[in-house]
Write an enzyme that holds these catalytic residues in place. Structure first.
Site, short mmCIF file in Angstrom:
data_model
loop_
_atom_site.label_atom_id
_atom_site.label_comp_id
_atom_site.label_asym_id
_atom_site.label_seq_id
_atom_site.Cartn_x
_atom_site.Cartn_y
_atom_site.Cartn_z
CB ILE A 11 -0.98 -0.13 1.27
CG1 ILE A 11 -2.17 0.86 0.86
CG2 ILE A 11 -0.24 0.40 2.30
CD1 ILE A 11 -3.55 0.70 1.81
N GLY A 32 3.73 -4.49 10.78
CA GLY A 32 2.71 -4.57 9.70
C GLY A 32 2.64 -3.58 8.82
CG ASP A 34 1.37 1.53 12.53
OD1 ASP A 34 1.52 2.56 11.91
OD2 ASP A 34 1.13 1.43 13.67
CB THR A 123 -6.58 -9.55 7.83
OG1 THR A 123 -6.05 -8.72 7.20
CG2 THR A 123 -8.05 -9.02 7.84
CE1 TYR A 126 -3.26 -5.28 17.27
CE2 TYR A 126 -5.13 -3.76 16.38
CZ TYR A 126 -3.94 -3.68 17.37
OH TYR A 126 -3.42 -2.86 18.05
#
Ligand code: AR6
Length: 169
Positions: A11, A32, A34, A123, A126
């Protein structure tokens, strides 16, 4: 009508008005998606997160909520940080996950963003099951009135892409 597109990839490589981050309530970064967003976006994002934390979110941003910052060096105008719920086998937290998509779209609309990229919130770390996470993501975006013209789900791997494609039909 909002167009929904699926893309497989990272992304942080997308060119859109707003990139949504699957953050945690501290707003101070993590792993992840973040971690990837802060790494590629540079320190301006964390600076603004720290200021927001101090001014508005002393106790952290609650699950289901969202807040926007600069996108730093990313090819976007804003990063919208949202906090997904941690998966629970005993408690239905679907409404919180849906709220992440709704609140992110609401903020994107307020900002005037026309294109928004979402990861598959919750996903990863978490542990939300991908099939259910995909269903909630697609249904919520479909059911949320917004001026955002294009929502792009950017899925990291084959399995995520396939689940989203299946739900999208
Ligand atoms: N581009 C697109 N999707 C990605 C990328 C990327 N670069 N990297 C990972 N994914 P996660 P969460 C996918 O764990 O479950 C962080 O530490 C990944 O495969 O990033 O909401 C935060 O700070 C998965 O499908 O977010 C929080 O502490 C999806 O993005 C916690 O993780 C979400 O995985 C949030 O957990």
């Amino acid at each position: 009508m909002t167009t929904i597109r699926l893309v497989q990839g990272d992304i942080t490589r997308e060119s859109v008005d707003a990139i949504v981050n699957a953050a945690n309530s501290s707003l101070l970064g993590g792993g992840g998606v973040d971690g990837a967003i802060h790494r590629r976006g540079g320190p301006a994002i964390l600076d603004e997160c720290r200021k927001l934390r101090a001014s508005h979110y002393g106790k952290g941003l609650a699950a289901g909520q969202a807040v926007a910052t600069t996108a730093g060096n990313l090819d976007a105008r804003w990063v919208i940080h949202t906090v997904g719920p941690v998966w629970s086998a005993t408690e239905d937290r679907s409404e919180l996950l849906a709220s992440c998509y709704r609140e992110s779209l609401r903020i994107a609309g307020e900002l005037g963003a026309r294109t928004v990229a979402f990861p598959a919130i919750s996903t990863g770390v978490y542990r939300w099951p991908m099939d259910d996470g995909a269903r909630i993501a697609v249904e919520t975006v479909r059911d949320t009135p917004t001026a955002v013209e294009e929502v792009r789900f950017v899925l990291f791997d084959d399995r995520a892409y396939d689940e989203f494609a299946r739900v999208l039909g």
